[in-house]
Design a protein around this motif. Structure first.
Motif, PDB file in Angstrom:
ATOM      1  N   LEU A  11       0.826  -1.139  -0.021  1.00 35.15           N
ATOM      2  CA  LEU A  11       0.239  -0.092   0.316  1.00 35.15           C
ATOM      3  C   LEU A  11       0.653   1.242   0.365  1.00 35.15           C
ATOM      4  CD1 LEU A  11      -3.048   1.307   0.442  1.00 35.15           C
ATOM      5  CD2 LEU A  11      -2.321   1.181   3.524  1.00 35.15           C
ATOM      6  N   LEU A  12       0.227   1.871  -1.067  1.00 38.39           N
ATOM      7  CA  LEU A  12       1.599   3.583  -1.109  1.00 38.39           C
ATOM      8  C   LEU A  12       0.156   4.470  -0.534  1.00 38.39           C
ATOM      9  CD1 LEU A  12       3.188   2.753  -4.690  1.00 38.39           C
ATOM     10  CD2 LEU A  12       4.596   2.134  -2.129  1.00 38.39           C
ATOM     11  N   ASP A  13       1.140   4.980   0.701  1.00 36.94           N
ATOM     12  CA  ASP A  13       0.096   5.730   1.270  1.00 36.94           C
ATOM     13  C   ASP A  13       1.088   6.879   0.921  1.00 36.94           C
ATOM     14  OD1 ASP A  13      -1.089   7.953   2.521  1.00 36.94           O
ATOM     15  OD2 ASP A  13      -2.057   6.733   4.134  1.00 36.94           O
ATOM     16  N   GLU A  37       5.107   2.459  -8.252  1.00 35.46           N
ATOM     17  CA  GLU A  37       4.009   1.660  -8.297  1.00 35.46           C
ATOM     18  C   GLU A  37       5.092   0.917  -9.820  1.00 35.46           C
ATOM     19  OE1 GLU A  37      -0.521   1.025  -9.261  1.00 35.46           O
ATOM     20  OE2 GLU A  37       0.095   3.033  -8.881  1.00 35.46           O
ATOM     21  N   ILE A  38       4.785   1.598  -9.917  1.00 39.25           N
ATOM     22  CA  ILE A  38       6.050   1.022 -12.002  1.00 39.25           C
ATOM     23  C   ILE A  38       7.166  -0.079 -11.265  1.00 39.25           C
ATOM     24  CG2 ILE A  38       7.011   1.227 -13.752  1.00 39.25           C
ATOM     25  CD1 ILE A  38       5.468   4.209 -13.829  1.00 39.25           C
ATOM     26  N   ARG A  39       7.885   0.675 -10.413  1.00 40.48           N
ATOM     27  CA  ARG A  39       9.004   0.124 -10.088  1.00 40.48           C
ATOM     28  C   ARG A  39       8.320  -1.450  -9.128  1.00 40.48           C
ATOM     29  NH1 ARG A  39      12.256   5.070  -7.466  1.00 40.48           N
ATOM     30  NH2 ARG A  39      13.759   5.404  -9.133  1.00 40.48           N
ATOM     31  N   VAL A  61      -1.655  -2.544  -3.991  1.00 43.29           N
ATOM     32  CA  VAL A  61      -3.309  -2.440  -3.611  1.00 43.29           C
ATOM     33  C   VAL A  61      -3.726  -1.131  -3.422  1.00 43.29           C
ATOM     34  CG1 VAL A  61      -2.543  -4.465  -2.124  1.00 43.29           C
ATOM     35  CG2 VAL A  61      -3.115  -3.023  -1.000  1.00 43.29           C
ATOM     36  N   SER A  62      -5.315  -0.856  -3.404  1.00 41.44           N
ATOM     37  CA  SER A  62      -5.551   0.723  -3.108  1.00 41.44           C
ATOM     38  C   SER A  62      -5.797   1.072  -1.473  1.00 41.44           C
ATOM     39  CB  SER A  62      -6.244   1.059  -3.767  1.00 41.44           C
ATOM     40  OG  SER A  62      -7.538   0.281  -3.592  1.00 41.44           O
ATOM     41  N   ILE A  84      -5.921  -0.767   3.280  1.00 38.05           N
ATOM     42  CA  ILE A  84      -5.358  -1.884   3.938  1.00 38.05           C
ATOM     43  C   ILE A  84      -6.209  -2.980   4.279  1.00 38.05           C
ATOM     44  CG2 ILE A  84      -6.451  -0.602   6.047  1.00 38.05           C
ATOM     45  CD1 ILE A  84      -2.726  -1.824   6.298  1.00 38.05           C
ATOM     46  N   SER A  85      -6.110  -3.901   3.459  1.00 33.77           N
ATOM     47  CA  SER A  85      -6.828  -5.181   3.773  1.00 33.77           C
ATOM     48  C   SER A  85      -6.176  -6.124   4.311  1.00 33.77           C
ATOM     49  CB  SER A  85      -6.682  -5.677   2.137  1.00 33.77           C
ATOM     50  OG  SER A  85      -5.747  -5.503   1.249  1.00 33.77           O
ATOM     51  N   HIS A  86      -6.008  -7.233   5.149  1.00 34.14           N
ATOM     52  CA  HIS A  86      -5.840  -8.158   5.115  1.00 34.14           C
ATOM     53  C   HIS A  86      -4.510  -9.296   4.651  1.00 34.14           C
ATOM     54  CE1 HIS A  86      -7.320  -8.183   9.456  1.00 34.14           C
ATOM     55  NE2 HIS A  86      -9.167  -8.103   8.634  1.00 34.14           N
ATOM     56  N   THR A  87      -4.746  -8.436   3.473  1.00 34.16           N
ATOM     57  CA  THR A  87      -3.385  -8.831   2.387  1.00 34.16           C
ATOM     58  C   THR A  87      -2.081  -8.514   2.252  1.00 34.16           C
ATOM     59  OG1 THR A  87      -4.576  -7.991   0.683  1.00 34.16           O
ATOM     60  CG2 THR A  87      -5.134 -10.349   0.861  1.00 34.16           C
ATOM     61  N   VAL A  88      -2.540  -6.678   2.668  1.00 36.85           N
ATOM     62  CA  VAL A  88      -1.055  -5.898   2.906  1.00 36.85           C
ATOM     63  C   VAL A  88       0.123  -6.554   3.123  1.00 36.85           C
ATOM     64  CG1 VAL A  88       0.006  -3.717   3.912  1.00 36.85           C
ATOM     65  CG2 VAL A  88      -2.717  -3.673   2.055  1.00 36.85           C
ATOM     66  N   THR A  89       1.319  -6.776   2.728  1.00 38.58           N
ATOM     67  CA  THR A  89       2.608  -7.108   3.309  1.00 38.58           C
ATOM     68  C   THR A  89       3.325  -5.861   4.027  1.00 38.58           C
ATOM     69  OG1 THR A  89       4.195  -7.502   1.539  1.00 38.58           O
ATOM     70  CG2 THR A  89       2.230  -9.243   2.855  1.00 38.58           C
ATOM     71  N   HIS A  90       3.293  -4.751   3.390  1.00 37.74           N
ATOM     72  CA  HIS A  90       3.465  -3.081   3.212  1.00 37.74           C
ATOM     73  C   HIS A  90       3.314  -2.122   2.991  1.00 37.74           C
ATOM     74  CE1 HIS A  90       6.799  -6.145   3.284  1.00 37.74           C
ATOM     75  NE2 HIS A  90       8.093  -5.771   3.355  1.00 37.74           N
TER      76      HIS A  90
END
Length: 196
Positions: free
Chosen positions: A125-127, A140-142, A151-152, A154-160
């Motif tokens: 997730l990029l904030d 995001e491209i990198r 991802v857009s 903060i779901s339970h799949t987010v690792t970072h």
């Protein structure tokens, strides 16, 4: 011709319409191939021989013939796979324990030092805030280049969670979410800055 009674040496195959006693008796004889009714329905427009995915029971002769035509999961060496055949092959591979690892783990196992797999199993997730939209798009491209997913929410799949240009309040909000997940025994995520 279609006959009601199956006889060895005369009957091409027995089409199973239900798990009837008659079908079980034909299988116990072990001399006539028994196929699913879906096979004959698939032959409505163009006839094709039945294969391992169509068979309920196959005679020893049929199985020997299939060794040259199909792999151990029923995938044809010569014919293009259809969606149904591929699904059956994958199901057979899973039942045989051949698909224990996730596709990501399998890929990483084949290329352990390949740099473009660096973020393969990461959900990020990029904030960044509105004033850093260009930097967010570049990152995001990198991330995608190195195999990660952006991802857009903060779901339970987010690792970072990558933070850039935010106040201590935003950082504390993400720490609170982590703390709540820790109480729920949920999957934790790393909070990092853009230089990560």
């Amino acid at each position: 011709t279609v006959e009601e009674n199956a006889r060895a040496g005369r009957t091409f195959c027995y089409v199973q319409t239900a798990g009837t006693i008659k079908c079980k008796a034909v299988i116990q004889q072990k001399c006539i191939n028994v196929v699913k009714s879906s096979w004959i329905l698939n032959c409505e427009e163009v006839f094709r021989d039945f294969g391992p995915h169509d068979a309920v029971f196959a005679t020893e002769d049929t199985r020997m013939r299939w060794k040259d035509e199909f792999d151990k999961f029923g995938d044809s060496y010569r014919e293009d796979a259809t969606g149904d055949n591929l699904a059956c092959s994958l199901k057979a591979a899973g039942e045989a324990g051949e698909l224990d690892r996730s596709p990501i783990q399998a890929t990483l196992g084949r290329f352990p030092n390949y740099r473009y797999c660096l973020l393969m199993d990461k959900m990020i997730l990029l904030d960044y805030g509105a004033e850093s939209e260009d930097k967010r798009k570049l990152d995001e491209i990198r991330i995608k280049l190195y195999g990660g997913q952006v991802v857009s929410d903060i779901s339970h799949t987010v690792t970072h969670v990558v933070l850039h240009g935010h106040s201590a309040t935003t950082l504390q909000a993400f720490k609170d979410i982590r703390r709540e997940r820790l109480r729920e025994n949920g999957k934790l995520f790393h909070i990092v800055d853009r230089s990560w």
